[in-house]
Design a protein around this motif. Sequence first.
Motif, PDB file in Angstrom:
ATOM      1  N   ARG A 185     -15.039  27.851  13.214  1.00 54.25           N
ATOM      2  CA  ARG A 185     -15.765  29.027  12.718  1.00 54.25           C
ATOM      3  C   ARG A 185     -16.388  29.741  13.907  1.00 54.25           C
ATOM      4  N   ARG A 214     -14.540  41.360  11.507  1.00 55.96           N
ATOM      5  CA  ARG A 214     -14.185  40.668  10.259  1.00 55.96           C
ATOM      6  C   ARG A 214     -12.677  40.464  10.150  1.00 55.96           C
ATOM      7  N   GLU A 219     -17.618  35.921  11.895  1.00 57.22           N
ATOM      8  CA  GLU A 219     -18.762  36.151  11.015  1.00 57.22           C
ATOM      9  C   GLU A 219     -19.926  36.736  11.811  1.00 57.22           C
TER      10      GLU A 219
END
Length: 362
Positions: A185, A214, A219
């Motif tokens: 992530r 995005r 994020e």
Amino acid sequence: MLFFQILICAYVVFLIWDLFQIVTRARPAWNRKAVALALTLFLVPGMYKYSLYFPFVVYILVFTLLVQLLTRVLKKPFRLWMVVLCVAAAFSYTAYGYTHFQRRVEMDYALETDKKIAPTRLLFFSDLHYPNGMDGASLAQLVDSMARTDPDIVLIGGDLFDEQTSKADMEQGVASLRPLRERARVFYIYGNHDLQPKRRVKTYTQADFERALRQAGIEILNDESAVCGSITIVGRQDAALKTRLEAADLLDSLDPARFTVLVDHQPVDTKALLDSGKVDLMLSGHTHNGQLYPFGYLLDVYWNCDLRYGINDEGRMTAITSSGVNAWGFPARTMGTSEYVVVDIKPQSPSPAPENSTDRQS
């Protein structure tokens, strides 16, 4: 920024005047107007801070003043050949700064915590300022090097881009970060340059920028937090924006029992974060570790910078400030290194049990 530009103009004007005095004293027969014109044409480009000519002219000033000081202490005359030597030294030092800036290294840290946490590897980088001194191939190589650190979480600490970035460069730069998202992530926190606040006509909008992030699977944390495994990630809005939340409000709903990493582009407000008792690790960039020697040491006395570079253990909170993976403005670095940061966090090893002892009686 206006003060900085005025300062740049002032030092260039002073250097022109100083060298004019030196040259005309050494060669009184030379045409004074021609000397003044030649020095002006040679040095005025140093006012443009987005090229290598800027540090080159800075170091002409530095070396010239140092040699003048030395000749006065030794009570020796300042010769014209010394000016030539200072120019040559400035050129050599700037060339070193360019090659040194291109060498991007991995900086590793290891932390232990008494909180319940799975061993986690963070990759943190900031201040890419793409495409300053880089192209698509060198950026792809950098991203590949960072991806090979095998991170669990990637944190981008702002200033991916700046006022010199075109919309096409912004889109290409963000797209180049996609391999990182394939590994972990990826969270992005704004820097003070990303939205080009000093440009009257911006090359891209905030909507353009966030859309590109995005689409790359990145994020955005802007005065927001996210749970990622056994870690809470908090991203602060940049300090240059007066609308950001106070530390107490931002951290109010967080569980102090969880390991919390706060990313703030600028290394400020560390006392408020420490006093909150809710932040275990703070990651920042922005300072570039001064970038130009010896001027970077001025950051140590700057009132709006808590930490110029490195790691600072505040007890319950550790603060790490990176010198950045690239450089701002001009593609040169004579102070610090261009780096990305890897932080390995693991739970504290249990203390060994005390050895049993028996009392012997005689």
